[in-house]
Design a protein around this motif. Structure first.
Motif, PDB file in Angstrom:
ATOM      1  N   LYS A 183      -3.283   2.268   1.536  1.00 44.21           N
ATOM      2  CA  LYS A 183      -2.227   2.630   0.594  1.00 44.21           C
ATOM      3  C   LYS A 183      -1.016   3.206   1.321  1.00 44.21           C
ATOM      4  O   LYS A 183       0.129   2.941   0.948  1.00 44.21           O
ATOM      5  CB  LYS A 183      -2.765   3.620  -0.436  1.00 44.21           C
ATOM      6  CG  LYS A 183      -3.771   3.000  -1.394  1.00 44.21           C
ATOM      7  CD  LYS A 183      -4.329   4.007  -2.376  1.00 44.21           C
ATOM      8  CE  LYS A 183      -3.307   4.361  -3.431  1.00 44.21           C
ATOM      9  NZ  LYS A 183      -3.907   5.149  -4.535  1.00 44.21           N
ATOM     10  N   TYR A 195       0.920   0.326   2.623  1.00 35.58           N
ATOM     11  CA  TYR A 195       1.681  -0.322   1.551  1.00 35.58           C
ATOM     12  C   TYR A 195       2.941   0.479   1.219  1.00 35.58           C
ATOM     13  O   TYR A 195       4.032  -0.079   1.067  1.00 35.58           O
ATOM     14  CB  TYR A 195       0.831  -0.452   0.286  1.00 35.58           C
ATOM     15  CG  TYR A 195      -0.444  -1.237   0.447  1.00 35.58           C
ATOM     16  CD1 TYR A 195      -0.581  -2.233   1.409  1.00 35.58           C
ATOM     17  CD2 TYR A 195      -1.548  -0.973  -0.369  1.00 35.58           C
ATOM     18  CE1 TYR A 195      -1.758  -2.941   1.556  1.00 35.58           C
ATOM     19  CE2 TYR A 195      -2.729  -1.680  -0.232  1.00 35.58           C
ATOM     20  CZ  TYR A 195      -2.835  -2.656   0.728  1.00 35.58           C
ATOM     21  OH  TYR A 195      -4.004  -3.349   0.864  1.00 35.58           O
ATOM     22  N   GLN A 196       2.770   1.797   1.098  1.00 31.66           N
ATOM     23  CA  GLN A 196       3.910   2.652   0.756  1.00 31.66           C
ATOM     24  C   GLN A 196       4.993   2.592   1.820  1.00 31.66           C
ATOM     25  O   GLN A 196       6.184   2.667   1.514  1.00 31.66           O
ATOM     26  CB  GLN A 196       3.441   4.094   0.570  1.00 31.66           C
ATOM     27  CG  GLN A 196       2.680   4.335  -0.727  1.00 31.66           C
ATOM     28  CD  GLN A 196       2.217   5.773  -0.850  1.00 31.66           C
ATOM     29  OE1 GLN A 196       1.463   6.261  -0.004  1.00 31.66           O
ATOM     30  NE2 GLN A 196       2.663   6.462  -1.884  1.00 31.66           N
ATOM     31  N   LEU A 252       5.871  -0.855  -1.184  1.00 32.70           N
ATOM     32  CA  LEU A 252       5.034  -1.373  -2.268  1.00 32.70           C
ATOM     33  C   LEU A 252       4.556  -0.223  -3.151  1.00 32.70           C
ATOM     34  O   LEU A 252       4.195   0.841  -2.650  1.00 32.70           O
ATOM     35  CB  LEU A 252       3.828  -2.125  -1.704  1.00 32.70           C
ATOM     36  CG  LEU A 252       4.125  -3.421  -0.956  1.00 32.70           C
ATOM     37  CD1 LEU A 252       2.847  -3.999  -0.368  1.00 32.70           C
ATOM     38  CD2 LEU A 252       4.785  -4.441  -1.879  1.00 32.70           C
ATOM     39  N   VAL A 254       2.113   2.043  -5.337  1.00 28.77           N
ATOM     40  CA  VAL A 254       0.680   2.337  -5.420  1.00 28.77           C
ATOM     41  C   VAL A 254       0.485   3.455  -6.435  1.00 28.77           C
ATOM     42  O   VAL A 254       1.400   4.251  -6.679  1.00 28.77           O
ATOM     43  CB  VAL A 254       0.084   2.756  -4.054  1.00 28.77           C
ATOM     44  CG1 VAL A 254       0.220   1.644  -3.031  1.00 28.77           C
ATOM     45  CG2 VAL A 254       0.733   4.031  -3.537  1.00 28.77           C
TER      46      VAL A 254
END
Length: 201
Positions: free
Chosen positions: A105, A108-109, A113, A115
């Motif tokens: 995560k 992704y961050q 992106l 989450v």
């Protein structure tokens, strides 16, 4: 790659994870498909002697049909790198990051992106109180295939009672309603999209 006309493929399956039975099932399907395609295939139930078995077999490539910890988290990938055996699926770093939900995560961050909110907490704390406002989901931070998932509903009066098999620390994540999809990516090409359906949720 050896000079053999027909490549020898070692299909790694089973293993010690909580997803052993799923791995054995998918591994057998892979074995059947590879043999029908014409490969020489050796089935390998991955255990503590895996390095010795692979050294003895000396395959041209390892097909990784292992599921869950040790098979998808970079461990077996590192072993195969050490033995210099080419293998299918992602490498060490990608596997390790993908299996660790908190680090995945964070990755992704880092590229923008979205989450959902989550925290890492001890199982004792999660069972003693709501560590975030319901609804939320409790899950192992480093297992795959929805193993050990607890959905705590909005009207839950008490925190969840977790299985004794749960790890000492877990991820608690805000519940996000919607469909669960998984997409296979090979290189820079997205392949089939699969809709994940689960009974009872």
């Amino acid at each position: 790659m050896s000079s053999r006309t027909t490549p020898k493929v070692a299909v790694l399956m089973g293993g010690p994870s909580r997803e052993r039975e799923v791995s054995l099932s998918s591994g057998r399907e892979c074995v059947t498909a590879l043999r029908e395609t014409g490969y020489e295939v050796i089935e390998v139930d991955a255990g503590p002697d895996l390095a010795a078995r692979l050294s003895e077999i000396s395959p041209d490539v390892a097909f990784n049909a292992l599921h869950g910890r040790w098979g998808e988290d970079g461990c077996v990938q590192g072993l195969l790198e050490w033995l210099q055996i080419p293998y299918t699926h992602s490498g060490v770093l990608a596997s390790a990051l993908a299996m660790d939900k908190a680090r995945a995560k964070a990755a992704y961050q880092s590229v923008g992106l979205p989450v959902v909110e989550s925290v890492i907490a001890s199982t004792a704390e999660v069972q003693a109180r709501h560590v975030m406002a319901p609804p939320y989901v409790v899950k192992p931070n480093n297992e795959g295939s929805s193993v050990g998932i607890y959905l705590v509903s909005e009207d839950a009066n008490a925190p969840p009672k977790l299985s004794e098999n749960m790890p000492d620390t877990v991820m608690v994540e805000a519940f996000a309603a919607g469909r669960e999809m998984t997409v296979t990516v090979m290189g820079d090409r997205a392949l089939a999209v699969t809709d994940i359906l689960t009974d009872g949720w």
